[in-house]
Design an enzyme around this catalytic site. Structure first.
Site, mmCIF file in Angstrom:
data_model
loop_
_atom_site.group_PDB
_atom_site.id
_atom_site.type_symbol
_atom_site.label_atom_id
_atom_site.label_comp_id
_atom_site.label_asym_id
_atom_site.label_seq_id
_atom_site.Cartn_x
_atom_site.Cartn_y
_atom_site.Cartn_z
ATOM 1 N N LYS A 68 11.985 40.422 -18.226
ATOM 2 C CA LYS A 68 11.414 39.320 -17.543
ATOM 3 C C LYS A 68 12.201 38.800 -16.605
ATOM 4 C CE LYS A 68 7.250 37.161 -16.951
ATOM 5 N NZ LYS A 68 5.969 37.672 -17.389
ATOM 6 N N ASP A 119 4.710 37.994 -10.989
ATOM 7 C CA ASP A 119 4.662 36.950 -12.067
ATOM 8 C C ASP A 119 4.137 35.721 -11.192
ATOM 9 O OD1 ASP A 119 4.604 36.725 -14.951
ATOM 10 O OD2 ASP A 119 5.642 35.033 -14.315
HETATM 11 N N1 GLU Z 1 3.829 39.316 -15.028
HETATM 12 C C1 GLU Z 1 2.847 40.120 -15.586
HETATM 13 C C2 GLU Z 1 2.663 39.878 -17.016
HETATM 14 O O1 GLU Z 1 3.315 38.811 -17.369
HETATM 15 C C3 GLU Z 1 2.885 41.700 -15.122
HETATM 16 C C4 GLU Z 1 4.145 42.418 -15.771
HETATM 17 C C5 GLU Z 1 4.071 43.976 -15.128
HETATM 18 O O2 GLU Z 1 2.925 44.429 -14.648
HETATM 19 O O3 GLU Z 1 5.224 44.386 -15.625
HETATM 20 O O4 GLU Z 1 2.201 40.492 -18.092
#
Ligand code: GLU
Length: 439
Positions: A118, A158
């Site tokens: 993240k 996100d």
């Molecule tokens: N931000 C999204 C999550 O928390 C997607 C993450 C992604 O697609 O890599 O799952």
């Protein structure tokens, strides 16, 4: 021991956010229930790697401001890191680490060959001009470029970021390498290698998991709910996830009585006109907020929305909205965690004890990363699928994951939150044991 002094310093740092502490509490609960090898449990409590970067940009008024950015890779045993980039004023290293941990278990639970990561910048994106947002995104990408890449770690949108942000990230990374590398991020616009259905995938997945929950509860005679006009739904967070979930569930015939955003919410006990709202406020496109919508609605606060006597509640905004302080007010029978970590570990226990059915975040909102994976695969092969294919494959992956969580829940007689985590930890545990410890 020297070792313990060093360790306590870092553990204080990691544990400084509620989200991280919650993730570790839930991990501990899952580890105890499944009798996980303590060596593995210990390893999973802290991330593999974390990068803090300073991101200087020149604001439109000529002044230079330095923002703080992060990218945390929690675990990469199963494959490259995967997870979104958050632009939010409350972002910090500990929160990003907690979210990276959730990504590890989410990817593992749904069977993707990806690890958990993240990233984020501590900034209020609503206060940036387009030019400032672009400069911030590009400089941040450049600062973290040594740890990202299609085979290393693949960011995605996100909170506070979108497909345009991903386009700038992809362009910056590609410019630095000298050729187009679409696989470095997912959630890109279709024109530069995005996947059909990615934008809607998280919200769509939320509704697929609600359908599975209803089917499961009907089979065990715990509900007579159907997605028809007798079933009421409230959605906390009418954004990228919540707006699509509200739209999809209304399309199936359920009555969405309340939705909210950061400006507050709107309510109509007979059901809101979600199709109109969805078209008007299409997330990220108009800049209009819910407080400006006045047709046949009463205003409702975010806090009151969570306490509505609805059948289904979808907290799809942000983490930590249902806590030990307000959990007693929550009346919904099914709670679908569209956001990451909207219910704290303590509040989850209270809800499950009073018989509510929680669809855990790492299952409920996994649609996003599943279609991100499809986008990555399509990009690698330079062969793109149609939207029906994407949606069918998404439905299949989520259906298998849901079944697996129910099997685990039945086996251990535990709550859904613990069961989902066990499903994620179990696959990862086997992979970690097979790969062994280096050196
Ligand atoms: N931000 C999204 C999550 O928390 C997607 C993450 C992604 O697609 O890599 O799952």
């Amino acid at each position: 021991m020297l070792d313990s002094t060093a360790r306590s310093l870092t553990s204080e740092l990691w544990e400084s956010s509620e989200l991280y502490r919650n993730a570790v509490t839930e991990l501990r609960e899952a580890a105890n229930t499944m009798k996980l090898d303590p060596n593995i449990a210990e390893r999973l409590k802290v991330p593999k790697r974390a990068l803090i970067v300073s991101v200087p940009i020149r604001l439109d008024n000529g002044i230079i401001r330095v923002f703080e950015g992060y990218r945390v890779q929690h675990n990469m045993t199963l494959g490259p890191g995967k997870g979104g980039i958050r632009f939010h004023p409350d972002v910090n290293l500990s929160e990003v680490a907690g979210l990276a941990m959730l990504m590890t278990f989410k990817c593992s639970l749904v069977g993707l060959p990806l690890g958990g990561a993240k990233g984020g910048i501590r900034v209020d994106p609503n206060k940036l001009s387009r030019q400032e947002a672009q400069a911030l995104t590009r400089r941040y990408t450049s600062e973290i470029n040594m740890i990202i890449g299609p085979d290393r770690d693949v960011p995605a949108p996100d909170i506070g970021t979108d497909s345009q942000t991903m386009a700038w990230m992809m362009d910056t990374y590609s410019q630095e390498q000298g050729f187009a590398i679409p696989g470095v991020v997912t959630g890109k616009p279709i024109e530069i290698g995005g996947s059909l259905g990615r934008t809607e995938s998280t919200g769509r997945g939320v509704v697929y998991t609600i359908e599975h929950a209803i089917k499961h509860l009907t089979q065990s005679k715990r509900t007579s709910l159907r997605l028809d006009a007798n079933t009421s739904v409230a959605v906390h967070g009418f954004g990228k996830v919540g707006a699509v979930a509200a739209y999809e569930i209304a399309q199936r015939g359920a009555k969405v009585t309340a939705v909210s955003d950061y400006t507050g919410g709107i309510y109509n006990k007979n059901g809101l006109n979600i199709t109109e709202l969805y078209k008007m406020l299409k997330p990220g496109q108009s800049g209009i907020t819910l407080s400006e919508y006045k047709k046949d609605v009463e205003p409702i606060s975010n806090e009151d929305l969570l306490a509505l006597p609805v059948d289904i509640l979808i907290p799809a905004a942000i983490d930590g909205v249902i806590t030990k302080n307000n959990v007693k007010n929550v009346k919904a029978k099914i709670i679908a965690e569209g956001a990451n970590g909207p219910i704290t570990a303590e509040a989850s226990k209270v809800l499950e004890e009073k018989g509510a059915f929680i669809i855990p975040d790492i299952l409920c909102n996994a649609g996003g990363v599943i279609v991100s994976y499809f986008e990555w695969v399509q990009g690698m092969q330079n062969f793109f699928w149609n939207e029906t294919e994407v949606n069918e494959k998404l439905a299949e992956v989520l259906s298998n994951a849901f079944k697996r969580v129910i099997e685990i829940q039945t086996h251990y007689k535990c709550g859904m939150k613990t069961a989902a985590l066990i499903a994620g930890v179990d696959r990862l545990n086997r992979a970690m044991l097979l790969r062994g410890l280096f050196p």
